[in-house]
Every structure is written in C-alpha cells, then in structure tokens.
Design a protein around this motif. Structure first.
Motif, PDB file in Angstrom:
ATOM      1  N   ALA A 123      -6.013  -0.114  -1.526  1.00  0.00           N
ATOM      2  CA  ALA A 123      -4.748  -0.659  -2.016  1.00  0.00           C
ATOM      3  C   ALA A 123      -3.860   0.427  -2.609  1.00  0.00           C
ATOM      4  N   ALA A 124      -4.448   1.382  -3.302  1.00  0.00           N
ATOM      5  CA  ALA A 124      -3.658   2.452  -3.906  1.00  0.00           C
ATOM      6  C   ALA A 124      -2.956   3.290  -2.842  1.00  0.00           C
ATOM      7  N   VAL A 125      -3.621   3.487  -1.706  1.00  0.00           N
ATOM      8  CA  VAL A 125      -3.027   4.277  -0.622  1.00  0.00           C
ATOM      9  C   VAL A 125      -1.873   3.525   0.019  1.00  0.00           C
ATOM     10  N   THR A 126      -2.075   2.246   0.348  1.00  0.00           N
ATOM     11  CA  THR A 126      -0.994   1.466   0.966  1.00  0.00           C
ATOM     12  C   THR A 126       0.175   1.302   0.000  1.00  0.00           C
ATOM     13  N   ARG A 127      -0.116   1.132  -1.288  1.00  0.00           N
ATOM     14  CA  ARG A 127       0.968   0.999  -2.275  1.00  0.00           C
ATOM     15  C   ARG A 127       1.797   2.288  -2.326  1.00  0.00           C
ATOM     16  N   ALA A 128       1.122   3.419  -2.325  1.00  0.00           N
ATOM     17  CA  ALA A 128       1.845   4.693  -2.354  1.00  0.00           C
ATOM     18  C   ALA A 128       2.685   4.873  -1.090  1.00  0.00           C
ATOM     19  N   ALA A 129       2.122   4.511   0.071  1.00  0.00           N
ATOM     20  CA  ALA A 129       2.867   4.635   1.328  1.00  0.00           C
ATOM     21  C   ALA A 129       4.091   3.730   1.319  1.00  0.00           C
ATOM     22  N   HIS A 130       3.936   2.501   0.808  1.00  0.00           N
ATOM     23  CA  HIS A 130       5.083   1.578   0.707  1.00  0.00           C
ATOM     24  C   HIS A 130       6.161   2.164  -0.214  1.00  0.00           C
ATOM     25  N   ASN A 131       5.750   2.771  -1.298  1.00  0.00           N
ATOM     26  CA  ASN A 131       6.728   3.356  -2.230  1.00  0.00           C
ATOM     27  C   ASN A 131       7.508   4.496  -1.571  1.00  0.00           C
TER      28      ASN A 131
END
Length: 338
Positions: A145-153
């Motif tokens: 989740a931390a990786v996808t959240r960073a990519a979305h940001n």
C-alpha cells in the motif's frame, strides 16, 4: 545579390536575416539563411544583445515560408507577439502522457527507477498512454500500500501541472506555420516534460516523411540542459538532419550546454559574449578555419553578430534585420512607464 548562409549552391526557400556589416559599420549585401535543407543552429549572446530577437526574426521568416513548419519553445513568454504574424499562433501546450518513455517518467518525477515506486511508475507508463490509464495500472498493481500510495502521489503531482492531456495536438502543430509553445509560468520540470514530448513527436513526424519539414526553436536552452528534455534535444542535434528536422537553440549561457550543442551546430550566430566559460565553450567547438579569436571578433552593438557557416566554412559579420512583429523579450524601463 543576397548571400545565403548554410548553402553552397542551389535554390529553395530562404529566411531574410539582415545585411553584411562592413568594416566601417555600413550595411552591405543582404544575408539570408537556407530553409531548403535541415540545419542545427546555435544563437548565443549575453542578455540584451539580440539573441531572442534573432530567434524571433527566424520564426517570422518560417511563418511566411512554404514547405516548412516550426515550433517555438518559449519559457519566458518573449514570443507571444508572434501571434501578430500571418501563419503564426500561440498556445499553452499540452502533450500526451504516452509521449514520454518510461525512463523519462522516472526522471520527471525524480524517482529512482530501481526502487519499488520507480518500478511501478515505469510499468504504469509502459502500459498506459494517459494519466488515467497510468493511475489504473497503479491501482490494480500487486504492490504494498505504501508503494501504490507514493506512486499515486507522484502522478497527482504530474496532473497538477496541467500539461498532460488525453488528446494532445502536437501533430496538428506540425502541419504548417509557426506555433509558439507558451511555457512561461510552467514549472521547470513540467516544461522539460513538454519539450521532451515535443522533440520526440517532431522526430517521429520527420521519420514518417509526411508534411512540411519541421523546425524546433528553443529559447533559453540552458534551462533544459540538465532536465529530461535534453535527451530529446540531443537526438535532434545528432540524428535529426537525416530525416529532415532542424533545431535551433538560443542561450545566453553556451557554457552551460552540453558540448554536443556547439559541436553539432552547422550555423552559429554569436552576439556579444563576455563570460570566460561561455567563450571557452565556443572556442573548443569551433573549427580551425576561424582565423581569429572569436572573442576579438564579437561585436559590441546589440543586433550585430558574427555568423559561422560550417557548410561553406566561412565567417560573416552581420547586422540582423528589424522585426516585423513587436519584440516581447525586451526588459521594461521606468523611463517609458513615466
């Protein structure tokens, strides 16, 4: 009789540049630039000596010529007055997200491509041609989740620049005339992304053999020397002439450009320069037929220039003609406001 720079014979369209400057300062024979063949050009000069003015003269001539089309990358808003010329227009550019290759996306967003976030963004760029499709790839990826959240940001940041559109008209701009890409106020990273995509689209159009021969004019080129745009500009400088692309870079800091820029230029228009690093960059790239020091030959008067024509291996002293459209690059003056 008009002397045509960049040509050693033959006919074809030309761009009126100005007149030869005689030793006594008087005007000599007319001087023009060849538009029939592709060229790589470099226009240099310290602030206020006519660098952007000369680029504007060339843009005016390209707007009126047949068989060519041009894009002008304008990071300072100095060329919006070209809209007054027939065949020219000004746009706030948008490009397709898919016009940037995956490695360029990692560079644009300042993400290590070897990291988990960089790897995910790379895959998203490879799978989608729009920001929406890239976000969909990120959302459905099997990643923490931390990786996808960073990519979305990171993708949200790119969207906030307002330079990526699902229906980007770059190919339409290359159908004729001159289009000024107004990048004033665009964040530097975003402007680099736009220029990278535009350079790629220009090269691809030339490879197709369709339409008029494209020219890309870039003002304040040093602003793109260390960004993602430079890979696209390098490709045009080193490989663009074969399919028919011309590129002209204008800068007040030639010493800040990679050495490939002056070394690949077959036309160099040099206004006044005084910084030792800038003079050294030109001196190292200039051929042996330049019989005197370039620093000794550079003019003192704004609008005057030394032109080195590598095709004919000759050096010319020139005074650039007056613009037909207003010059938007001049600094404001309190005396005029008063």
């Amino acid at each position: 009789m008009t002397h045509v720079l960049g040509r050693d014979g033959g006919d074809g369209p030309t761009a009126a540049l100005g007149r030869h400057r005689a030793p006594d300062g008087s005007a000599g024979a007319p001087v023009a630039l060849d538009l029939d063949r592709p060229h790589a050009g470099l226009v240099v000069g310290k602030r206020g000596t006519g660098k952007s003015y000369t680029l504007g003269v060339l843009a005016e001539e390209l707007a009126a010529a047949a068989g060519v089309t041009a894009l002008v990358a304008d990071p300072m808003g100095a060329f919006d007055t070209l809209a007054a010329a027939e065949g020219a227009g000004v746009v706030e550019p948008t490009v397709a997200a898919g016009d940037l290759p995956p490695p360029a996306w990692c560079a644009v967003l300042d993400v290590d491509p070897a990291s988990a976030v960089g790897s995910l963004l790379w895959r998203a760029a490879d799978a989608g041609s729009t920001l929406a499709e890239m976000r969909e790839t990120v959302a459905t990826a099997e990643a923490p989740a931390a990786v996808t959240r960073a990519a979305h940001n990171h993708l949200a940041l790119a969207e906030s620049w307002d330079v990526f559109g699902a229906d980007a008209p770059v190919s339409d701009w290359l159908d004729g005339g001159v289009t000024v890409l107004d990048l004033a106020g665009t964040p530097r990273t975003a402007a680099n992304a736009v220029l990278r995509a535009v350079a790629a689209a220009t090269y691809e159009r030339a490879l197709s053999g369709r339409g008029p021969l494209p020219w890309l004019l870039v003002d304040e080129a040093h602003a793109f020397a260390d960004g993602v745009a430079w890979d696209g500009l390098r490709q045009l400088l080193t490989r663009g002439r074969q399919p028919g692309v011309s590129v002209v870079l204008a800068t007040q800091r030639p010493g800040a450009l990679p050495a490939v820029a002056p070394s690949q230029a077959d036309l160099l228009i040099a206004h006044r320069l005084t910084a030792s690093a800038d003079l050294a960059a030109l001196r190292e790239a200039r051929p042996t037929y330049l019989d005197v020091s370039l620093a000794d030959r550079l003019p003192d008067v704004p609008g005057e220039a030394v032109v080195i024509d590598d095709r004919t291996e000759r050096v010319h002293d020139v005074r650039v003609r007056e613009r037909e459209t207003p010059h938007g690059g001049e600094s404001p003056r309190a005396s005029r406001r008063a």
